[in-house]
Design a protein around this motif. Structure first.
Motif, PDB file in Angstrom:
ATOM      1  N   ALA A 404      59.336  32.662  53.436  1.00 37.12           N
ATOM      2  CA  ALA A 404      59.953  32.750  54.760  1.00 37.12           C
ATOM      3  C   ALA A 404      61.099  33.755  54.781  1.00 37.12           C
ATOM      4  N   GLN A 405      61.835  33.864  53.680  1.00 37.12           N
ATOM      5  CA  GLN A 405      62.979  34.772  53.645  1.00 37.12           C
ATOM      6  C   GLN A 405      62.568  36.229  53.473  1.00 37.12           C
ATOM      7  N   THR A 406      61.470  36.458  52.755  1.00 34.88           N
ATOM      8  CA  THR A 406      61.064  37.833  52.445  1.00 34.88           C
ATOM      9  C   THR A 406      59.883  38.321  53.259  1.00 34.88           C
ATOM     10  N   GLY A 407      59.145  37.381  53.909  1.00 39.13           N
ATOM     11  CA  GLY A 407      57.979  37.791  54.678  1.00 39.13           C
ATOM     12  C   GLY A 407      56.776  38.139  53.823  1.00 39.13           C
ATOM     13  N   LEU A 408      56.752  37.691  52.572  1.00 41.86           N
ATOM     14  CA  LEU A 408      55.633  37.965  51.684  1.00 41.86           C
ATOM     15  C   LEU A 408      54.453  37.070  52.038  1.00 41.86           C
ATOM     16  N   PRO A 409      53.229  37.415  51.619  1.00 33.02           N
ATOM     17  CA  PRO A 409      52.044  36.648  52.013  1.00 33.02           C
ATOM     18  C   PRO A 409      51.993  35.276  51.374  1.00 33.02           C
ATOM     19  N   LEU A 410      51.103  34.428  51.910  1.00 39.39           N
ATOM     20  CA  LEU A 410      50.960  33.042  51.458  1.00 39.39           C
ATOM     21  C   LEU A 410      50.398  32.949  50.045  1.00 39.39           C
ATOM     22  N   PHE A 411      49.912  34.078  49.504  1.00 37.97           N
ATOM     23  CA  PHE A 411      49.337  34.064  48.160  1.00 37.97           C
ATOM     24  C   PHE A 411      50.312  33.516  47.128  1.00 37.97           C
ATOM     25  N   LEU A 412      51.605  33.736  47.368  1.00 37.47           N
ATOM     26  CA  LEU A 412      52.616  33.318  46.404  1.00 37.47           C
ATOM     27  C   LEU A 412      53.015  31.860  46.549  1.00 37.47           C
ATOM     28  N   GLY A 413      52.353  31.116  47.408  1.00 37.60           N
ATOM     29  CA  GLY A 413      52.706  29.720  47.612  1.00 37.60           C
ATOM     30  C   GLY A 413      52.475  28.889  46.361  1.00 37.60           C
ATOM     31  N   GLY A 414      53.196  27.759  46.287  1.00 37.39           N
ATOM     32  CA  GLY A 414      53.071  26.904  45.123  1.00 37.39           C
ATOM     33  C   GLY A 414      51.692  26.320  44.947  1.00 37.39           C
ATOM     34  N   THR A 415      50.993  26.032  46.062  1.00 32.65           N
ATOM     35  CA  THR A 415      49.656  25.456  45.971  1.00 32.65           C
ATOM     36  C   THR A 415      48.690  26.409  45.295  1.00 32.65           C
ATOM     37  N   SER A 416      48.728  27.677  45.691  1.00 30.98           N
ATOM     38  CA  SER A 416      47.825  28.665  45.093  1.00 30.98           C
ATOM     39  C   SER A 416      48.135  28.850  43.605  1.00 30.98           C
ATOM     40  N   LEU A 417      49.408  28.893  43.253  1.00 34.19           N
ATOM     41  CA  LEU A 417      49.769  29.027  41.842  1.00 34.19           C
ATOM     42  C   LEU A 417      49.334  27.809  41.031  1.00 34.19           C
ATOM     43  N   LEU A 418      49.478  26.618  41.601  1.00 35.19           N
ATOM     44  CA  LEU A 418      49.029  25.409  40.920  1.00 35.19           C
ATOM     45  C   LEU A 418      47.541  25.467  40.614  1.00 35.19           C
ATOM     46  N   ILE A 419      46.757  25.882  41.612  1.00 37.69           N
ATOM     47  CA  ILE A 419      45.304  25.943  41.425  1.00 37.69           C
ATOM     48  C   ILE A 419      44.936  26.978  40.372  1.00 37.69           C
ATOM     49  N   VAL A 420      45.515  28.161  40.470  1.00 38.38           N
ATOM     50  CA  VAL A 420      45.169  29.238  39.539  1.00 38.38           C
ATOM     51  C   VAL A 420      45.538  28.861  38.106  1.00 38.38           C
ATOM     52  N   VAL A 421      46.745  28.342  37.906  1.00 33.24           N
ATOM     53  CA  VAL A 421      47.190  28.000  36.549  1.00 33.24           C
ATOM     54  C   VAL A 421      46.372  26.840  35.987  1.00 33.24           C
ATOM     55  N   ASN A 422      46.136  25.797  36.788  1.00 34.30           N
ATOM     56  CA  ASN A 422      45.377  24.641  36.307  1.00 34.30           C
ATOM     57  C   ASN A 422      43.965  25.029  35.904  1.00 34.30           C
ATOM     58  N   VAL A 423      43.288  25.791  36.769  1.00 30.61           N
ATOM     59  CA  VAL A 423      41.899  26.184  36.480  1.00 30.61           C
ATOM     60  C   VAL A 423      41.853  27.109  35.265  1.00 30.61           C
ATOM     61  N   THR A 424      42.815  28.018  35.153  1.00 24.53           N
ATOM     62  CA  THR A 424      42.842  28.928  34.006  1.00 24.53           C
ATOM     63  C   THR A 424      43.039  28.161  32.703  1.00 24.53           C
ATOM     64  N   VAL A 425      43.993  27.230  32.688  1.00 27.77           N
ATOM     65  CA  VAL A 425      44.248  26.441  31.473  1.00 27.77           C
ATOM     66  C   VAL A 425      43.019  25.611  31.109  1.00 27.77           C
ATOM     67  N   ASP A 426      42.378  24.997  32.105  1.00 23.48           N
ATOM     68  CA  ASP A 426      41.196  24.183  31.846  1.00 23.48           C
ATOM     69  C   ASP A 426      40.049  25.030  31.304  1.00 23.48           C
ATOM     70  N   THR A 427      39.851  26.226  31.875  1.00 21.16           N
ATOM     71  CA  THR A 427      38.769  27.099  31.416  1.00 21.16           C
ATOM     72  C   THR A 427      39.014  27.581  30.000  1.00 21.16           C
ATOM     73  N   ILE A 428      40.263  27.961  29.687  1.00 19.71           N
ATOM     74  CA  ILE A 428      40.592  28.397  28.332  1.00 19.71           C
ATOM     75  C   ILE A 428      40.382  27.263  27.331  1.00 19.71           C
ATOM     76  N   SER A 429      40.727  26.048  27.724  1.00 22.14           N
ATOM     77  CA  SER A 429      40.518  24.894  26.835  1.00 22.14           C
ATOM     78  C   SER A 429      39.032  24.693  26.554  1.00 22.14           C
TER      79      SER A 429
END
Length: 454
Positions: A404-429
């Motif tokens: 909201a302060q910088t006007g950057l896209p929703l891609f940086l939201g916590g939900t998207s980061l949670l999904i990407v990190v969780n799936v990446t860690v699970d796939t690597i495992s």
């Protein structure tokens, strides 16, 4: 010592990656399936003008459609055949999961093992088709109505025929994605549906990175902001990795049994309780509920009378519910915490776990089996869920404030980061598990060969 042994085993397994033919085939199959998913995201629905559709979508940014568009890899923005993505399946599976914890007949199916699981999966698919049909119909109708109110005709030939064709194509696209996800799970590596969602999110990263560095080159975005953003992303990824793998391990002891040497030995195991049992469900539910009124108002458009008291009140309320507003941030945080406790209470039943331990003869040292064990499990789970809820709230709210302060896209939201990190860690495992299995398989073959030579 254990960690050094694990690291050594991991390094040895990766050194044998070139010999793991089956694993390489699984990885290539997964990559090919994700490429097919990306190709489909650019195939538009019949009867839709993509150029006008892009300008229409720009007028509805900031609502719930942005989140669905992020999960579908931009398919909703382009109104492709897979515009709905796998979100109807996620919604249907959550509904069935909640119903199986509340409805007696579904609860009985859940306890039947593999047969009951297949039946619940069948109900989930039926629910997915139903939700796809409903969402597709409203999406086509809303596209026609919104295009008429804004003066832009994105639908070439509006009418009942267009709606029926759109629903058929959207249902078919979502069901094809589910089939593709199942193929990835069985013939590829990782969870197919999760990988499809992650691929949709990651696919938008190059565009975001290009816009970010282009803004830095032109001076519209300061270099300090870009550097701070990169540092924030790294810190968030490390925090997510730490907390998602954190767990409370409760010692479970079983009665002593006789060994081959005539002695008595007590079996011990651990009951792992994850710090974040609810996963990414709380932020998805909380943001969906908050953004739904804004999306409905955006589609309503000119039908809201701004001169009436009701219309003015609605517009004022929607202004406070915009991204980054204090009321939105407060309700978002409260919603995440509420759904953390609510969903955790549904997916983990202390009474059922205590009963299963009692049937198998297991007990927690110092705690009597039965109700005392259930109370203790509830006590521990409640306290670690408090920490998990605070962690989820911080990871999701802080990036929202920064967006909201910088006007950057929703891609940086916590939900998207949670999904990407969780799936990446699970796939690597899973990749490491396949490599270790391949390594041990080679050792067994060598041992058998030596035995035959002797």
């Amino acid at each position: 010592m254990a960690s050094r042994a694990d690291n050594l085993a991991s390094s040895l397994s990766f050194s044998n990656f070139s010999k793991a033919t089956e694993l390489k085939q699984r990885i290539w199959f997964t990559i090919g399936a994700l490429i097919v998913f990306r190709f489909l995201s650019f195939v538009p629905l019949p009867g839709v003008n993509p150029l006008i559709l892009e300008s229409l979508y720009d007028q509805t940014r900031g609502g719930i459609l942005d989140m669905f568009n992020m999960f579908s890899g931009g398919s909703l923005e382009r109104m492709s055949l897979i515009a709905l993505g796998v979100m109807p399946y996620i919604t249907a599976s959550i509904v069935i999961q909640l119903a199986s914890a509340l409805h007696p007949s579904l609860m009985a199916l859940k306890k039947e093992g593999e047969a009951g699981r297949k039946k619940l999966n069948q109900y989930t698919r039926y629910g997915t088709v139903f939700l796809c049909a409903i969402q597709g119909w409203f999406l086509a109708s809303g596209l026609e109505a919104y295009a008429a109110s804004s003066g832009l005709q994105a639908v070439v030939d509006p009418g009942i025929m267009f709606r029926v064709v759109a629903v058929i194509n959207l249902v078919g696209g979502t069901m094809f994605l589910l089939w593709l996800g199942e193929q990835i799970t069985s013939r590829g590596i990782g969870n197919g549906v999760s990988l499809i969602i992650m691929a949709g999110i990651v696919a938008q990263f190059p565009t975001f990175a290009a816009q970010l560095f282009e803004g830095g080159r032109t001076g519209s975005i300061s270099g300090v902001l870009i550097g701070g953003l990169i540092v924030m992303l790294v810190i968030l990824i490390l925090v997510i990795c730490f907390f998602e793998r954190a767990q409370r391990r409760l010692l479970i002891q079983y009665p002593k049994r006789a060994t081959q040497r005539g002695g008595m030995q007590a079996d011990r195991s651990h009951l792992p309780l994850k710090l974040n049992t609810a996963g990414v469900i709380p932020p998805i539910f909380a943001s969906s509920l908050l953004l739904l009124p804004l999306t409905i108002t955006q589609f309503a458009g000119n039908s809201i009378d701004q001169t009436t008291a009701t219309g003015q009140t609605l517009q004022t309320l929607l202004q406070y519910l915009q991204h980054g507003q204090p009321l939105y941030m407060l309700l978002y945080a409260v919603g995440i915490m509420f759904f953390c406790f609510f969903y955790t209470s549904l997916v983990f039943n202390p009474e059922e776990t205590a009963e299963n331990l009692k049937k198998n003869g297991g007990f927690i040292p110092g705690i009597r089996p039965g109700k005392r064990t259930a109370d203790y499990l509830d006590y521990v789970l409640t306290r670690i869920t408090v920490v998990g809820a605070i962690y989820l709230t911080a990871v999701c709210v802080i990036p929202e404030w920064g967006i909201a302060q910088t006007g950057l896209p929703l891609f940086l939201g916590g939900t998207s980061l949670l999904i990407v990190v969780n799936v990446t860690v699970d796939t690597i495992s899973q990749i490491q598990s396949h490599l270790l299995a391949h390594q041990y398989g080679d050792l067994i073959k060598k041992a058998k060969l030596k035995g035959r030579m002797r």
